[in-house]
Design a protein around this motif. Structure first.
Motif, PDB file in Angstrom:
ATOM      1  N   ILE A  88       0.946  -1.167   0.023  1.00 43.19           N
ATOM      2  CA  ILE A  88      -0.018   0.013  -0.010  1.00 43.19           C
ATOM      3  C   ILE A  88       0.813   1.215   0.042  1.00 43.19           C
ATOM      4  N   VAL A  89       0.829   2.069  -1.035  1.00 40.10           N
ATOM      5  CA  VAL A  89       1.635   3.160  -1.092  1.00 40.10           C
ATOM      6  C   VAL A  89       0.468   4.492  -1.158  1.00 40.10           C
ATOM      7  N   ALA A 259       6.207  -7.582  -3.529  1.00 40.47           N
ATOM      8  CA  ALA A 259       4.677  -7.234  -3.688  1.00 40.47           C
ATOM      9  C   ALA A 259       4.133  -8.222  -4.747  1.00 40.47           C
ATOM     10  N   ASP A 260       2.845  -8.739  -4.688  1.00 37.72           N
ATOM     11  CA  ASP A 260       2.374  -9.199  -5.814  1.00 37.72           C
ATOM     12  C   ASP A 260       1.599  -8.078  -6.832  1.00 37.72           C
ATOM     13  N   LEU A 261       0.773  -7.388  -5.596  1.00 36.33           N
ATOM     14  CA  LEU A 261      -0.024  -6.338  -5.849  1.00 36.33           C
ATOM     15  C   LEU A 261       0.371  -5.190  -5.413  1.00 36.33           C
ATOM     16  N   GLY A 274      -3.074  -2.537  -8.776  1.00 35.03           N
ATOM     17  CA  GLY A 274      -2.392  -3.552 -10.027  1.00 35.03           C
ATOM     18  C   GLY A 274      -0.919  -3.977  -9.691  1.00 35.03           C
ATOM     19  N   THR A 275      -0.433  -4.596 -10.537  1.00 36.26           N
ATOM     20  CA  THR A 275       0.966  -4.756 -10.553  1.00 36.26           C
ATOM     21  C   THR A 275       1.573  -3.545 -10.738  1.00 36.26           C
ATOM     22  N   GLN A 276       3.012  -3.755 -10.549  1.00 34.69           N
ATOM     23  CA  GLN A 276       3.913  -2.203 -10.639  1.00 34.69           C
ATOM     24  C   GLN A 276       4.068  -1.899 -11.993  1.00 34.69           C
ATOM     25  N   ALA A 277       3.913  -2.846 -13.065  1.00 37.05           N
ATOM     26  CA  ALA A 277       3.963  -2.632 -14.472  1.00 37.05           C
ATOM     27  C   ALA A 277       2.641  -1.991 -15.008  1.00 37.05           C
ATOM     28  N   GLU A 278       1.422  -2.455 -14.398  1.00 33.97           N
ATOM     29  CA  GLU A 278       0.165  -2.130 -14.768  1.00 33.97           C
ATOM     30  C   GLU A 278       0.068  -0.594 -14.284  1.00 33.97           C
ATOM     31  N   LEU A 279       0.431  -0.260 -13.199  1.00 35.96           N
ATOM     32  CA  LEU A 279       0.187   0.948 -12.553  1.00 35.96           C
ATOM     33  C   LEU A 279       1.188   2.146 -13.258  1.00 35.96           C
ATOM     34  N   LEU A 285      -0.368   9.149 -10.650  1.00 34.91           N
ATOM     35  CA  LEU A 285       0.136   9.383  -9.237  1.00 34.91           C
ATOM     36  C   LEU A 285       0.998   8.278  -8.710  1.00 34.91           C
ATOM     37  N   PHE A 286       1.106   7.280  -9.114  1.00 30.30           N
ATOM     38  CA  PHE A 286       2.011   5.941  -8.962  1.00 30.30           C
ATOM     39  C   PHE A 286       3.393   6.460  -9.537  1.00 30.30           C
ATOM     40  N   ARG A 287       3.411   6.811 -10.749  1.00 29.05           N
ATOM     41  CA  ARG A 287       4.673   7.359 -11.443  1.00 29.05           C
ATOM     42  C   ARG A 287       5.181   8.520 -10.704  1.00 29.05           C
TER      43      ARG A 287
END
Length: 307
Positions: A88-89, A259-261, A274-279, A285-287
């Motif tokens: 969770i970030v 993390a898996d998700l 989602g996964t890191q790649a999906e996000l 915001l995640f980037r």
């Protein structure tokens, strides 16, 4: 005159005692209401049997506020698959720690429900619920006792062999035997003051490994330690998280590899999952969080190199 001279010092000391009594009265007026305060968290009259396998977590329309005028969580809906590790970030104050604190029932949501394998956590016996939840925070909760007793805290029937096995799995055994004078019988001082930050975290991790919980919560568990200690802890966690459900709050890029998700939170709401790649592909915001984290970690590395 001799009598007056002899009486002067006891009278002076009595004035000091009076000042101490007044200070004690003021302290008591603040402490006793706190001691008399009744908790609002109780076990139900007829609790359901506790879970016996890694749980599926469900947060259903969870709302909470410490102050009614400032809600912290605004209708959280989140599902964590059984046996998966979910990170969770989010920015400070977005409600991450509040969310995971519902699991051991440090407090209950104002609205909505938190479920383990489809059962509301409020339907379990409180002691049994907390026995299957392991919590590691950024502030190690250690006591002025021996290393062995600190690791065994919460596992009262643990043997010395089990304590040592847990310490080995947490990458703590080597420094305990080689750097501490009396090994597992060494005192660590108040709050573990005789140990470094990385050593304290590994002792706490060994405690959780010994407890062997079905549900593990890591709340910024590596935020205050050096990169070398963090790598050791991650190596230990990589094996330990298998076969259990894990919620991990972190700001560090390296922790996301476990993390898996990944769940992105912002201002009390779940923005994306989602996964890191999906996000990275769809969540701005995640980037931005990753860019900020990379800059901070590079800055720390440069300062360490310069030192």
């Amino acid at each position: 005159f001799s009598f007056l001279i002899a009486a002067a010092d006891p009278v002076r000391k009595m004035s000091d005692v009076y000042a101490m009594i007044q200070g004690g009265i003021v302290s008591a007026e603040r402490v006793f209401p706190l001691l008399d305060k009744q908790t609002t968290i109780h076990s139900p009259p007829n609790p359901v049997p506790i879970i016996t396998s890694p749980p599926k977590l469900e947060f259903q329309n969870v709302r909470f506020a410490y102050n009614e005028a400032q809600p912290v969580l605004n209708g959280i809906n989140l599902t964590v698959p059984a046996g998966k590790t979910v990170a969770i970030v989010g920015a400070n104050g977005c409600g991450k720690s509040t969310l995971v604190n519902f699991l051991p029932r440090f407090f209950d949501p104002d609205a909505g429900s938190v479920k383990l394998n489809g059962t509301d956590v409020r339907d379990f016996d409180l002691h049994e619920l907390r026995s299957v939840v392991g919590l590691v925070t950024q502030h190690s909760m250690l006591f002025d006792d021996t290393v062995g007793n600190n690791i065994a805290y919460g596992s009262e029937h643990a043997t010395r062999e089990q304590i040592i096995a847990a310490a080995k799995q947490a990458s703590a055994h080597t420094f305990i035997e080689s750097q501490l004078e009396n090994g597992y019988d060494s005192g660590i001082g108040e709050h573990g003051g005789k140990l470094s930050g990385g050593q304290r975290q590994r002792i706490e991790l060994a405690r959780i490994i010994l407890k062997n919980p079905l549900l593990l919560v890591l709340d910024e568990a590596t935020s205050q330690i050096d990169p070398t200690s963090e790598q050791l802890i991650h190596a230990s966690l990589r094996n330990f998280v298998r076969g259990r459900t894990v919620l991990m709050i972190t700001h560090r890029l390296s922790s996301l590899d476990l993390a898996d998700l990944v769940v992105v939170m912002h201002e009390g709401e779940v923005v994306d999952t989602g996964t890191q790649a999906e996000l990275m592909a769809r969540c701005g915001l995640f980037r931005e969080m990753l860019r900020t984290s990379q800059s901070e970690e590079l800055s720390v590395a440069e300062r360490a190199k310069a030192a």
